[in-house]
Design an enzyme around this catalytic site. Sequence first.
Site, PDB file in Angstrom:
ATOM      1  CG  HIS A 127      -0.239  -0.170   2.524  1.00 42.58           C
ATOM      2  ND1 HIS A 127       0.289   0.875   3.233  1.00 42.58           N
ATOM      3  CD2 HIS A 127       0.040  -1.287   3.240  1.00 42.58           C
ATOM      4  CE1 HIS A 127       0.840   0.421   4.350  1.00 42.58           C
ATOM      5  NE2 HIS A 127       0.714  -0.892   4.375  1.00 42.58           N
ATOM      6  CG  ASP A 128      -0.418   4.225   1.221  1.00 40.15           C
ATOM      7  OD1 ASP A 128      -1.321   4.878   0.675  1.00 40.15           O
ATOM      8  OD2 ASP A 128      -0.595   3.542   2.252  1.00 40.15           O
ATOM      9  N   GLY A 145       4.959  -1.044   2.885  1.00 35.09           N
ATOM     10  CA  GLY A 145       4.161   0.132   2.601  1.00 35.09           C
ATOM     11  C   GLY A 145       4.981   1.402   2.479  1.00 35.09           C
TER      12      GLY A 145
END
Length: 272
Positions: A127-128, A145
């Site tokens: 994520h991200d 992340g």
Amino acid sequence: MSLIAKGARIHPMAVVEDGATIGEGVTVGPFCYVGAKVVLHDNVVLFTNAVVTGRTTIGQGTKIFPMAVVGGDPQSVHHGGEETTLTVGDNCTIREGVTMNTGTAEFGGQTIVGNNNLFLANSHVAHDCRVGDNVIMSNNVMLAGHVVIEDRAILGGGCAVHQFTRVGRHAFIGGLSAVSYDVIPYGMLNGNPGVLGGLNVVGMTRAGVERAVIHRVRRAFKAIFEGEGSIRDNAASIRGEYADCKEAMQILDFIAADSDRALSSPNRGQKG
């Protein structure tokens, strides 16, 4: 209602949820799943058993191989089910078993992958993350992340990158390395814990960097990491000397930028 171009080829044993957008020349193979909020741009190919889900956009010409899961929810205890996104650029190759997650609401809700990237089997983009263009992630590479991977970086098989870490453009990460701190552009890192071993001269040569420039960047590297001051102080002190050298300035700007992580160095315990 799905928007499916007339020239798309969707196998009768694939599942395309109502609402998906499918461009011209797209191929969706048998047993694939395409979620309701997915956009597949022109000439995307999904081989058998590929999954594209979530609010995910796939750029034109990208190929997704069997058992890849692209657009799954972030693997974060802080994710509360918010609708976040994954954007994958053009002409990427996403091989078997690759996983890519959408972002988290707390950090803007976007995972972004650029163009012309190669993700080998079972690699992971969390994520991200921000992945640039022309990046190669070998088998079993793991990005935690919020990692940033700049253009043309190469990550060797099985390496792991700590959350919030940056890997600079044209950097090379050796197989099975543990990347705990930021890696400068053109840097070469190996080991667990990872140690900066010098410059990726082979990569620089292949990128067309002239020999004289490589020697100059080597001198800058030595001044930064072998000088008497801290890494950042040394880097700041030589900016004027290297203002006309694009490659050296990319390293100096990288070092000067704000970051949540320290800098990898030739001395394992040294932090920037």
